[in-house]
Design a protein around this motif. Structure first.
Motif, mmCIF file in Angstrom:
data_model
loop_
_atom_site.group_PDB
_atom_site.id
_atom_site.type_symbol
_atom_site.label_atom_id
_atom_site.label_comp_id
_atom_site.label_asym_id
_atom_site.label_seq_id
_atom_site.Cartn_x
_atom_site.Cartn_y
_atom_site.Cartn_z
ATOM 1 N N LYS A 310 -13.545 1.828 2.143
ATOM 2 C CA LYS A 310 -13.947 0.423 2.208
ATOM 3 C C LYS A 310 -15.433 0.335 1.835
ATOM 4 C CE LYS A 310 -12.779 -2.133 5.803
ATOM 5 N NZ LYS A 310 -12.850 -2.750 7.166
ATOM 6 N N ILE A 311 -15.741 -0.424 0.783
ATOM 7 C CA ILE A 311 -17.139 -0.509 0.339
ATOM 8 C C ILE A 311 -17.745 -1.886 0.572
ATOM 9 C CG2 ILE A 311 -16.878 1.335 -1.365
ATOM 10 C CD1 ILE A 311 -16.661 -0.820 -3.536
ATOM 11 N N GLY A 312 -16.930 -2.835 1.035
ATOM 12 C CA GLY A 312 -17.473 -4.150 1.343
ATOM 13 C C GLY A 312 -16.394 -5.096 1.815
ATOM 14 N N GLU A 313 -16.817 -6.136 2.536
ATOM 15 C CA GLU A 313 -15.866 -7.158 2.975
ATOM 16 C C GLU A 313 -16.592 -8.446 3.299
ATOM 17 O OE1 GLU A 313 -13.794 -6.340 6.649
ATOM 18 O OE2 GLU A 313 -15.389 -5.002 7.295
ATOM 19 N N THR A 314 -15.864 -9.543 3.202
ATOM 20 C CA THR A 314 -16.352 -10.854 3.608
ATOM 21 C C THR A 314 -15.459 -11.324 4.752
ATOM 22 O OG1 THR A 314 -14.909 -12.102 2.101
ATOM 23 C CG2 THR A 314 -17.003 -11.289 1.205
ATOM 24 N N GLU A 315 -15.578 -12.572 5.125
ATOM 25 C CA GLU A 315 -14.748 -13.088 6.211
ATOM 26 C C GLU A 315 -13.269 -13.053 5.864
ATOM 27 O OE1 GLU A 315 -15.899 -16.905 7.585
ATOM 28 O OE2 GLU A 315 -17.899 -16.293 8.221
ATOM 29 N N THR A 316 -12.949 -13.182 4.574
ATOM 30 C CA THR A 316 -11.529 -13.253 4.202
ATOM 31 C C THR A 316 -11.085 -12.167 3.221
ATOM 32 O OG1 THR A 316 -11.913 -14.763 2.328
ATOM 33 C CG2 THR A 316 -11.577 -15.762 4.502
ATOM 34 N N SER A 317 -12.027 -11.466 2.589
ATOM 35 C CA SER A 317 -11.669 -10.497 1.554
ATOM 36 C C SER A 317 -12.254 -9.127 1.842
ATOM 37 C CB SER A 317 -12.150 -10.991 0.175
ATOM 38 O OG SER A 317 -11.472 -12.181 -0.199
ATOM 39 N N VAL A 318 -11.686 -8.104 1.205
ATOM 40 C CA VAL A 318 -12.127 -6.730 1.424
ATOM 41 C C VAL A 318 -12.026 -5.959 0.110
ATOM 42 C CG1 VAL A 318 -9.819 -6.021 2.171
ATOM 43 C CG2 VAL A 318 -11.794 -4.666 2.875
ATOM 44 N N VAL A 319 -12.927 -4.981 -0.071
ATOM 45 C CA VAL A 319 -12.988 -4.212 -1.321
ATOM 46 C C VAL A 319 -12.901 -2.720 -0.998
ATOM 47 C CG1 VAL A 319 -14.307 -3.734 -3.425
ATOM 48 C CG2 VAL A 319 -14.481 -5.987 -2.321
ATOM 49 N N TYR A 320 -12.006 -2.034 -1.723
ATOM 50 C CA TYR A 320 -11.829 -0.597 -1.546
ATOM 51 C C TYR A 320 -12.065 0.124 -2.870
ATOM 52 C CZ TYR A 320 -9.679 -1.367 3.017
ATOM 53 O OH TYR A 320 -9.450 -1.715 4.319
ATOM 54 N N LYS A 321 -12.552 1.344 -2.747
ATOM 55 C CA LYS A 321 -12.730 2.218 -3.907
ATOM 56 C C LYS A 321 -11.916 3.477 -3.673
ATOM 57 C CE LYS A 321 -16.434 4.257 -6.707
ATOM 58 N NZ LYS A 321 -17.916 4.423 -6.825
ATOM 59 N N ASP A 322 -11.227 3.923 -4.720
ATOM 60 C CA ASP A 322 -10.398 5.115 -4.583
ATOM 61 C C ASP A 322 -10.489 5.957 -5.847
ATOM 62 O OD1 ASP A 322 -7.755 6.770 -4.556
ATOM 63 O OD2 ASP A 322 -7.849 5.907 -2.555
ATOM 64 N N PHE A 323 -10.427 7.268 -5.655
ATOM 65 C CA PHE A 323 -10.526 8.221 -6.753
ATOM 66 C C PHE A 323 -9.221 8.311 -7.547
ATOM 67 C CE2 PHE A 323 -11.360 12.652 -8.344
ATOM 68 C CZ PHE A 323 -12.594 12.378 -8.924
ATOM 69 N N ALA A 324 -8.198 7.566 -7.123
ATOM 70 C CA ALA A 324 -6.866 7.691 -7.717
ATOM 71 C C ALA A 324 -6.903 7.510 -9.227
ATOM 72 C CB ALA A 324 -5.926 6.659 -7.104
ATOM 73 N N HIS A 325 -6.256 8.428 -9.937
ATOM 74 C CA HIS A 325 -6.125 8.285 -11.387
ATOM 75 C C HIS A 325 -4.758 8.747 -11.879
ATOM 76 C CE1 HIS A 325 -6.865 12.625 -11.730
ATOM 77 N NE2 HIS A 325 -7.844 12.446 -10.872
ATOM 78 N N SER A 326 -4.130 9.710 -11.184
ATOM 79 C CA SER A 326 -2.796 10.150 -11.590
ATOM 80 C C SER A 326 -1.775 9.094 -11.178
ATOM 81 C CB SER A 326 -2.451 11.492 -10.962
ATOM 82 O OG SER A 326 -2.271 11.362 -9.564
ATOM 83 N N PRO A 327 -0.637 9.023 -11.857
ATOM 84 C CA PRO A 327 0.364 7.981 -11.557
ATOM 85 C C PRO A 327 0.791 7.931 -10.093
ATOM 86 C CG PRO A 327 0.891 9.045 -13.622
ATOM 87 C CD PRO A 327 -0.255 9.818 -13.037
ATOM 88 N N SER A 328 1.046 9.099 -9.489
ATOM 89 C CA SER A 328 1.511 9.109 -8.095
ATOM 90 C C SER A 328 0.434 8.583 -7.152
ATOM 91 C CB SER A 328 1.925 10.525 -7.688
ATOM 92 O OG SER A 328 0.830 11.433 -7.782
ATOM 93 N N LYS A 329 -0.831 8.923 -7.429
ATOM 94 C CA LYS A 329 -1.919 8.460 -6.569
ATOM 95 C C LYS A 329 -2.130 6.957 -6.724
ATOM 96 C CE LYS A 329 -4.405 12.870 -6.900
ATOM 97 N NZ LYS A 329 -5.588 13.550 -7.470
ATOM 98 N N VAL A 330 -2.076 6.469 -7.960
ATOM 99 C CA VAL A 330 -2.248 5.039 -8.199
ATOM 100 C C VAL A 330 -1.154 4.241 -7.496
ATOM 101 C CG1 VAL A 330 -2.193 3.240 -9.987
ATOM 102 C CG2 VAL A 330 -3.496 5.349 -10.376
#
Length: 451
Positions: A310-330
């Motif tokens: 989790k890299i940020g959030e507001t009262e109603t929204s949230v932002v995530y960052k992930d290293f996923a790049h392979s199909p199964s991870k995505v």
């Protein structure tokens, strides 16, 4: 000991250099370029090369060892000099084995989840003041380094990467560790530039399991058919401990793990992460941590860097960052976000950045990977395709591969930014999946835009 690092600036290499410096070794190194944060961290300990480039005169006969990073080439002038002098040359994993051959080696392998599982284990051990050596592929909260080596600790926990060891050693890294305690989380074809077929890729994991020290153990995900096949095929005399995704439920965006003591709130979410948690629990129990103590510690685990971070959030929204790049991870990461926030608009963005993901013959594996999202975007750089000497990709090829009518495809960073900034900011989950940066997207600025 006097040790020289060829390609000292890499994420793993500079952490090993720092760990050995802490241990009292005399360290030198070279690289043709070093990025942050490696640059500042090496400089702070007096290990940053005074100038970038390769300098054969740094390779002298009284060096005890040379450690060769993957970033270097086979014709590297320092490597050629080291070979001419007959110096001992180690790959990164070879040297880690040398440092740990008198310890109990715990190795976490798998196409996905290994960083998270290793991180969970280290978090639990640290919570209960259990000192161990380790190497993990992400910066962890509460840990100064990604590598820690001592003379006195009995255990070492190693993330077992299946990628190649060095330019002159084409064996996968995890083949060199000879684990006493091992885990296999899952297998999904990756690194097709090195392993051109799934069968070839699968065989690397068979070698890993067959290489467990006799009398050792394998903890494995019994929900993964390829993993089960590997375990059933091995003739190695080892103990086998299967695990599966534990029972859980979600209430108002909070995941609760079902335990004998009742529901336990945890910060991580998604079936894949809870499966990782189950594997980590088995390993911790083999290292002397009972189930209750594991649960007590894991409830405060917030995740590994860039793994549904989790890299940020507001009262109603949230932002995530992930290293996923392979199909199964995505697919796993997108589904986890959908399950965790069923009432929010899920915006899932991924970047085709790796050799495999940009290869036209591999693209079809992404079919359905972003289907759980309400808004789906794919970014890729034609320049990256050219640099990797692959065939050019077209928008229609990508659309056909993903089979997603909602998919929006971008090759221009400004157009991608305009797309993001034009979305409704309210009641949304933004998921950024990449090992790159979408052509220079300023995520802090985007977070500020969300308010």
């Amino acid at each position: 000991m006097r040790i020289h690092f060829i390609a000292i600036g890499g994420s793993a290499m500079h952490n090993l250099a720092l760990a050995l410096h802490d241990k009292g070794y005399e360290i030198t190194g070279s690289d043709d370029i070093i990025y942050e944060p490696s640059k500042s961290r090496l400089k702070a300990q007096g290990l940053l090369p005074p100038s970038f480039g390769w300098y054969p005169d740094k390779i002298v006969s009284d060096l005890d060892a040379v450690i060769l990073g993957m970033h270097a080439r086979e014709d590297n002038p320092e490597l050629l000099r080291a070979r001419k002098l007959g110096l001992t040359i180690y790959s990164y994993p070879e040297f880690l084995y040398e440092q740990s051959k008198n310890k109990t080696r715990v190795v976490i392998g798998g196409s996905h989840g290994k960083t998270t599982i290793t991180s969970m284990i280290l978090h639990v051990l640290k919570y209960h003041n259990r000192e161990v050596d380790f190497m993990v592929g992400a910066q962890l909260e509460g840990f100064d380094r990604m590598v820690h080596l001592t003379e006195e600790n009995d255990f070492i926990v190693l993330e077992g990467d299946e990628y190649l060891s060095s330019p002159i050693d084409r064996r996968p890294k995890f083949h060199l560790y000879q684990p006493n305690i091992a885990l296999l989380s899952g297998i999904a074809w990756d690194h097709m530039n090195v392993f051109p077929t799934f069968e070839n890729y699968l065989s690397q994991f068979q070698i890993f399991v067959d290489g467990i020290v006799q009398g050792g153990s394998i903890t494995y995900n019994e929900e993964d058919e390829a993993v089960v096949q590997i375990i059933e095929n091995t003739q190695n005399q080892i103990r086998k401990f299967p695990y599966q995704t534990p029972a859980y439920h979600i209430e108002a965006g909070q995941t609760f793990l079902e335990t004998e003591e009742g529901p336990l709130p945890v910060h991580v979410f998604g079936r894949h992460n809870l499966s990782n948690l189950a594997g980590a629990k088995w390993i911790c129990q083999q290292m002397g941590i009972d189930e209750d103590d594991f649960y007590q510690a894991i409830s405060s685990f917030t995740g590994a860097s860039k793994r549904l971070e989790k890299i940020g959030e507001t009262e109603t929204s949230v932002v995530y960052k992930d290293f996923a790049h392979s199909p199964s991870k995505v697919a796993a990461t997108t589904h986890a976000s959908r399950e965790q926030f069923p009432d929010k608009t899920l915006v899932a963005c991924m970047e085709l950045h790796t050799y495999s993901s940009l290869n036209e013959t591999f693209l079809s594996h992404y079919r359905g990977a972003l289907d759980a999202a309400d808004v789906a975007g794919v970014f890729y750089s034609p320049e990256s395709v050219a640099i990797k000497k692959l065939s050019p990709l077209s928008e229609s090829q990508i659309r056909d591969a993903f089979r997603n009518d909602k998919l929006k495809i971008f090759t221009d960073p400004d157009q991608f930014k305009h797309f993001l900034y034009g979305l409704d900011k309210e009641n949304s989950v933004y998921l950024f999946m990449s090992s790159g940066n979408y052509g220079g997207l300023d995520l802090p600025a985007f977070l500020k835009h969300l308010g």
